[in-house]
Design an enzyme around this catalytic site. Structure first.
Site, PDB file in Angstrom:
ATOM      1  N   GLN A 110       0.827  -1.209   0.000  1.00 39.54           N
ATOM      2  CA  GLN A 110       0.000   0.000   0.000  1.00 39.54           C
ATOM      3  C   GLN A 110       0.858   1.255   0.000  1.00 39.54           C
ATOM      4  OE1 GLN A 110      -3.073   0.586   2.927  1.00 39.54           O
ATOM      5  NE2 GLN A 110      -3.773  -1.516   2.743  1.00 39.54           N
ATOM      6  N   ASP A 131     -10.039   3.983   1.653  1.00 40.55           N
ATOM      7  CA  ASP A 131      -8.869   4.721   2.168  1.00 40.55           C
ATOM      8  C   ASP A 131      -7.652   4.552   1.270  1.00 40.55           C
ATOM      9  OD1 ASP A 131      -6.913   2.599   3.496  1.00 40.55           O
ATOM     10  OD2 ASP A 131      -8.920   2.028   4.130  1.00 40.55           O
ATOM     11  N   HIS A 161      -9.446   4.773   9.017  1.00 41.06           N
ATOM     12  CA  HIS A 161      -8.360   4.771   8.042  1.00 41.06           C
ATOM     13  C   HIS A 161      -8.621   5.799   6.939  1.00 41.06           C
ATOM     14  CE1 HIS A 161      -7.349   0.934   9.969  1.00 41.06           C
ATOM     15  NE2 HIS A 161      -6.156   1.069   9.428  1.00 41.06           N
TER      16      HIS A 161
END
Length: 343
Positions: free
Chosen positions: A102, A282, A305
């Site tokens: 991520q 998110d 988040h």
């Protein structure tokens, strides 16, 4: 040198604010200092997964660091020149590979560089997206934004032993595109399951999930795989995409409740009928914050988040966002700031 200070206890107060801050620091060459790292967790400070993510990001931009060690609650990160990256890393635990990706994939791709990463650790572990979620759901969302990556899961790694192996190749992003995800129209769903041992009970539970989806008007395609790992485990993903939505729901195998496997993710997926699922929402924020056009997506709930990523992108970049209540959920509008490295 001006160093931007970030309070790591804000919002969800865990690893999310660390990953997003470091990713944006790399892309924008912003010196940062993160204090109170993971202050809201039982074990504060950098753990193996967070430390590995920070080390990889430091290598991608030749960063100067202070506090880059296990248990550290404060990290100064001064980025240098971004470069094409070919790295092999081992988390050393069952720490989440997906959470590291991520941070790393957007950082390198949005800086206009190439990434080749081989990483060992946990592919499907608690409190993290599964590797299949990253491979299919996140990849589809990023592709629409302008980030192309491929992900090969060489070996599964489950908690507690880990030992999974993933290879990722990402291309430089040439343009960051806005997205508009407002309502699911697709009535086709895919179920993808991976297990170390595909028992009769598990196969029956997958068919139960299939029936649930069909009763709610979906046609269903099932893919199953039996894959070796250091200890027993499994994961399931239910997902769909169409021009107006990207939705996925995943879960881990509970070996004590095999008969429920896949049903939980199927029900979550059925209820996720807006533009993006809660977990994906998110993950959209960091790349979209670097697009100079308005993006719009809808989501069932505003998670901590999501709040954290909206906050951190606005603080570092100055981008604008708004959240409005709609029937069945919320609409998020994000006006990003163009990055000079990307046309």
């Amino acid at each position: 040198m001006n160093i931007l200070e970030i309070d790591g206890s804000f919002g969800e107060g865990g690893g999310q604010i660390l990953r997003s801050t470091l990713s944006l620091a790399c892309i924008t060459s912003t010196p940062i200092k993160i204090k109170n790292i993971r202050n809201n967790r039982k074990m504060p400070g950098l753990q193996a997964q967070h430390l590995t993510a920070a080390k990889i990001l430091a290598k991608t931009c030749n960063a100067k660091t202070d506090g880059l060690h296990l248990g550290s609650t404060s990290l100064t990160f001064v980025p240098g020149q971004m470069q094409d990256v070919s790295i092999s890393e081992d988390i050393g635990t069952a720490g989440s590979i997906s959470l590291i990706l991520q941070a790393v994939i957007p950082a390198v791709a949005l800086a206009g560089k190439k990434l080749h990463l081989q990483i060992r650790g946990g592919t499907d572990v608690p409190w993290s997206p599964t590797s299949n979620y990253t491979k299919y759901v996140v990849a589809e969302a990023y592709r629409r934004i302008g980030i192309d990556f491929t992900m090969k899961i060489e070996r599964r790694g489950y908690y507690p032993k880990g030992g999974g192996l993933v290879e990722v190749i990402a291309s430089p992003a040439k343009t960051v595109f806005p997205i508009c995800l407002q309502q699911r129209m697709q009535k086709e769903a895919r179920i993808i399951c991976s297990c170390t041992e595909l028992t009769g009970t598990i196969e029956k539970s997958i068919n139960t999930a299939k029936n649930m989806l069909e009763q709610n008007g979906f046609s269903v395609l099932i893919e199953t795989a039996q894959e070796k790992a250091a200890n027993r485990g499994g994961s399931a993903l239910v997902f769909s995409s169409d021009p107006n939505s990207i939705n996925g729901a995943d879960e881990l195998l509970d070996i004590h409740n095999e008969d429920k496997f896949t049903s939980r993710s199927a029900m979550t997926f059925i209820n996720s009928d807006l533009g993006a699922d809660v977990n994906l929402s998110d993950m959209l924020v960091v790349p979209l914050s670097l697009c100079n056009e308005m993006s719009i997506f809808t989501v069932k709930t505003i998670s901590k988040h999501l709040e954290t990523n909206l906050y951190i992108t606005s603080k570092i970049l100055g981008c604008k966002y708004g959240i409005g209540k709609i029937d069945g959920g919320y609409e998020v509008r994000l006006q990003g700031i163009s990055n000079a490295r990307i046309k």
